[in-house]
Write an enzyme that holds these catalytic residues in place. Structure first.
Site, PDB file in Angstrom:
ATOM      1  N   TRP A  36     -89.329 -33.405   0.900  1.00 50.25           N
ATOM      2  CA  TRP A  36     -90.308 -33.133   1.749  1.00 50.25           C
ATOM      3  C   TRP A  36     -90.083 -32.178   2.963  1.00 50.25           C
ATOM      4  CZ3 TRP A  36     -95.635 -33.549   2.817  1.00 50.25           C
ATOM      5  CH2 TRP A  36     -95.954 -33.298   4.198  1.00 50.25           C
ATOM      6  N   ASN A  38     -91.473 -30.395   6.621  1.00 49.86           N
ATOM      7  CA  ASN A  38     -92.564 -29.994   7.725  1.00 49.86           C
ATOM      8  C   ASN A  38     -91.957 -29.125   8.502  1.00 49.86           C
ATOM      9  OD1 ASN A  38     -92.134 -33.064   8.324  1.00 49.86           O
ATOM     10  ND2 ASN A  38     -93.092 -32.232  10.283  1.00 49.86           N
ATOM     11  N   ASP A  39     -92.118 -29.115   9.947  1.00 52.95           N
ATOM     12  CA  ASP A  39     -92.092 -28.260  10.758  1.00 52.95           C
ATOM     13  C   ASP A  39     -90.765 -27.337  10.607  1.00 52.95           C
ATOM     14  OD1 ASP A  39     -93.845 -29.739  11.638  1.00 52.95           O
ATOM     15  OD2 ASP A  39     -93.081 -30.403  13.712  1.00 52.95           O
ATOM     16  N   GLN A  55     -87.955 -30.142   9.545  1.00 57.41           N
ATOM     17  CA  GLN A  55     -88.165 -31.687   9.400  1.00 57.41           C
ATOM     18  C   GLN A  55     -88.205 -31.966   7.984  1.00 57.41           C
ATOM     19  OE1 GLN A  55     -89.473 -33.947  11.999  1.00 57.41           O
ATOM     20  NE2 GLN A  55     -87.932 -32.789  12.408  1.00 57.41           N
ATOM     21  N   PHE A  98     -86.907 -35.862  15.094  1.00 58.49           N
ATOM     22  CA  PHE A  98     -88.219 -35.074  15.025  1.00 58.49           C
ATOM     23  C   PHE A  98     -87.855 -33.496  15.474  1.00 58.49           C
ATOM     24  CE2 PHE A  98     -92.151 -38.118  15.132  1.00 58.49           C
ATOM     25  CZ  PHE A  98     -91.571 -38.739  14.111  1.00 58.49           C
ATOM     26  N   SER A  99     -88.851 -32.982  15.621  1.00 61.14           N
ATOM     27  CA  SER A  99     -88.666 -31.367  15.509  1.00 61.14           C
ATOM     28  C   SER A  99     -87.860 -31.040  17.132  1.00 61.14           C
ATOM     29  CB  SER A  99     -89.984 -30.712  15.777  1.00 61.14           C
ATOM     30  OG  SER A  99     -90.659 -30.748  14.544  1.00 61.14           O
ATOM     31  N   ASP A 168     -90.844 -32.338  20.608  1.00 57.90           N
ATOM     32  CA  ASP A 168     -90.684 -31.155  19.865  1.00 57.90           C
ATOM     33  C   ASP A 168     -89.992 -30.160  21.210  1.00 57.90           C
ATOM     34  OD1 ASP A 168     -91.795 -32.468  18.069  1.00 57.90           O
ATOM     35  OD2 ASP A 168     -93.927 -31.619  18.517  1.00 57.90           O
TER      36      ASP A 168
HETATM   37  C1  FRU Z   1     -95.819 -31.648  14.032  1.00 57.20           C
HETATM   38  C2  FRU Z   1     -94.929 -32.888  14.110  1.00 57.20           C
HETATM   39  C3  FRU Z   1     -94.097 -32.930  15.364  1.00 57.20           C
HETATM   40  C4  FRU Z   1     -93.110 -33.845  15.139  1.00 57.20           C
HETATM   41  C5  FRU Z   1     -92.747 -33.716  13.667  1.00 57.20           C
HETATM   42  C6  FRU Z   1     -92.572 -34.995  13.047  1.00 57.20           C
HETATM   43  O1  FRU Z   1     -95.989 -31.296  12.605  1.00 57.20           O
HETATM   44  O2  FRU Z   1     -95.963 -33.858  14.297  1.00 57.20           O
HETATM   45  O3  FRU Z   1     -94.816 -33.011  16.660  1.00 57.20           O
HETATM   46  O4  FRU Z   1     -91.816 -33.747  15.918  1.00 57.20           O
HETATM   47  O5  FRU Z   1     -93.982 -33.266  13.197  1.00 57.20           O
HETATM   48  O6  FRU Z   1     -92.150 -34.680  11.461  1.00 57.20           O
END
Ligand code: FRU
Length: 496
Positions: A36, A38-39, A55, A98-99, A168
């Protein structure tokens, strides 16, 4: 030096990635090494290469305890995977790294700042995740977490602001030689705000200001801020959660917001002049930018939306993609986005047509494919008799098609992926407003890469991004008009 969690992630990803065929990934959009994504995180130029961290949950194609994945590229399009950069292996980040973002230190080392999520025992005896900013320093492959972590914790949050939603960090070096960092947060009113911190050395940080408050205007919590100067203005990019729809500008749920104004460097306040959405399609969130050596501000977003993750089936070996890198600029106070110019190096065979009449449905020889850069210039055949609807259908065969349609009388463009093969009842359509388009003239640049479409309208005034996981055999393209239109088409096959 490596923790058990980092070693295991690095071992696992190498084995798991071997099961993913190159041709099952997009051609030039970054996907996770495995599992997976994400950001985008830590997007930067370091040691002669662009670095993109992200992420990452290597172990499954869904979100879980976050790691930082890592890839590098010379041209932002051909990416090479590097081993996992960060794993959740300390008390202060046990529930996830996290980010965050990256900068280069004066001694040439690379500093990453990320949000460490840990467990907090509240005064009433319950447990809650708490967020604080942490750093790790390294050489572009291996990073060591700082023994003084976290470097920005609850004690540096203004009284009354949330200690639970504080994440973040986006770093930059100011004109005064100091380091700055923008962090997403929530004040008492439950909506969002961006806090600024300042540091002499990148390690020791102090609260500087509250850059801007949402005041419950655009969604709630503001995630993933980025803040920079561009064409004489300052621009804040952020991704609000829990948005309410507002005409054609903002859609429900997780959205994107660009605030343009000036920055009072003394008080640390953003003086807002106007705002707009960043992307008007379905799948775009949490973008981050980098300033290239030749002075371009380039943005990449997570090409996915939390509310529509079910587009990907759970058995998939990878889930999540990064958007095409986009060059940003300002024109008449509005954000302009253009596909990164490096994309031209992937162009292969060119097919072009001038002034082709379209009434009903037509196909053009040589215009097809799922990896393509297509520009379509549309105008009415008779300026006094403008058609109601013009559409480009792509990823098309007898069973499937995705469409971009233009309705000049409504001044809207719509992306519709209802027939793209999705079996989930999620959002499949979205519209955006194109001012001054009632004359029936519009320019679309459509970038297709196997499982996505990014539509740049009128030279990047608006962009609509959407994932499509349509069977790859559906590679037809057609043009439709319910009246009479003329089109010029230039299509390049994209290849590597
Ligand atoms: C945004 C978010 C960030 C966080 C991350 C966690 O998509 O929710 O705020 O750091 O994803 O994976």
């Amino acid at each position: 030096m490596y923790s058990e969690a980092l070693r295991e992630s690095r071992r696992y990803e190498q084995i798991a990635a071997k099961k993913i065929k190159e041709t099952d990934r997009p051609l030039f959009h970054l996907t996770p090494y495995t599992g997976w994504m994400n950001d985008p995180n830590g997007f930067c130029f370091y040691g002669g290469k662009y670095h993109m961290f992200y992420q990452y949950n290597p172990y499954a194609s869904h979100w879980d305890t976050m790691h930082w994945g890592h890839a590098v590229s010379s041209d932002l399009l051909n990416w090479e995977f590097l081993p996992t950069a960060l794993a959740p292996d300390e008390v202060y980040d046990q529930n996830g790294c996290f980010s965050g973002s990256a900068i280069t230190l004066p001694d040439g080392r690379h500093l990453l700042m990320y949000t460490g999520v840990s467990v907090y025992h509240t005064p009433d005896g319950s447990k809650r995740d708490i967020q604080a900013q942490c750093i790790a320093v390294g050489d572009g492959v291996d990073y060591e977490k700082y023994e003084g972590n976290p470097v920005i914790a609850s004690d540096k949050i203004p009284d009354g602001d949330s200690i639970y939603d504080f994440r973040d960090p986006k770093l930059w070096k100011g004109n005064d030689g100091k380091y700055y960092c923008a962090v997403g947060n929530r004040p008492k009113d439950g909506s969002g705000q961006i806090l600024l911190y300042r540091s002499e050395d990148g390690y020791k940080w102090d609260y500087f200001s509250t850059l801007i408050k949402n005041n419950n205007r655009y969604g709630k919590m503001w995630e993933c801020p980025d803040f920079f100067e561009i064409d004489g203005k300052w621009m804040l990019l952020t991704s609000p959660q829990d948005m309410l729809a507002n005409e054609f500008e903002y859609h429900n749920g997780n959205g994107t917001l660009c605030v343009i104004g000036s920055f009072d460097e003394k008080t640390g306040k953003l003086i807002e002049e106007c705002n707009q959405a960043i992307d008007y399609g379905i799948d775009f969130y949490a973008p981050q930018t980098v300033l290239t050596e030749d002075g371009r501000r380039i943005m990449i977003g997570w090409m996915q939306n939390w509310d529509a993750c079910a587009i990907r089936e759970p058995e998939a070996l990878w889930a999540g993609q990064m958007s095409l890198p986009r060059e940003l600029s300002l024109k008449d106070g509005k954000l302009i986005q253009k596909p990164v110019r490096e994309l031209e190096s992937l162009r292969g065979e060119k097919v072009s047509y001038d002034s082709v009449p379209v009434s009903d449905v037509i196909k053009l020889k040589g215009i097809e494919g799922r990896c393509a850069d297509i520009e379509v210039n549309i105008r009415p055949e008779d300026a006094d008799n403008v058609f109601h609807k013009f559409a480009v259908w792509f990823a098309e065969n007898d069973s499937f098609r995705t469409s971009v349609s233009f309705r000049p009388h409504e001044k809207t463009v719509k992306i519709d992926r209802k027939f793209s093969g999705s079996r989930r009842a999620i959002v499949h359509q979205r519209r955006c407003l194109i001012p001054d388009s009632e004359n029936g003239c519009i320019k679309l640049r459509i970038i297709l890469d196997r499982y996505s479409a990014e539509i740049f309208i009128n030279d990047g005034e608006k962009v609509m991004t959407s994932l499509i996981y349509t069977d790859i055999g559906a590679d037809g393209i057609s043009f439709f008009c319910d009246g009479e239109a003329l089109i010029d088409v230039v299509k390049y096959e994209l290849f590597r």
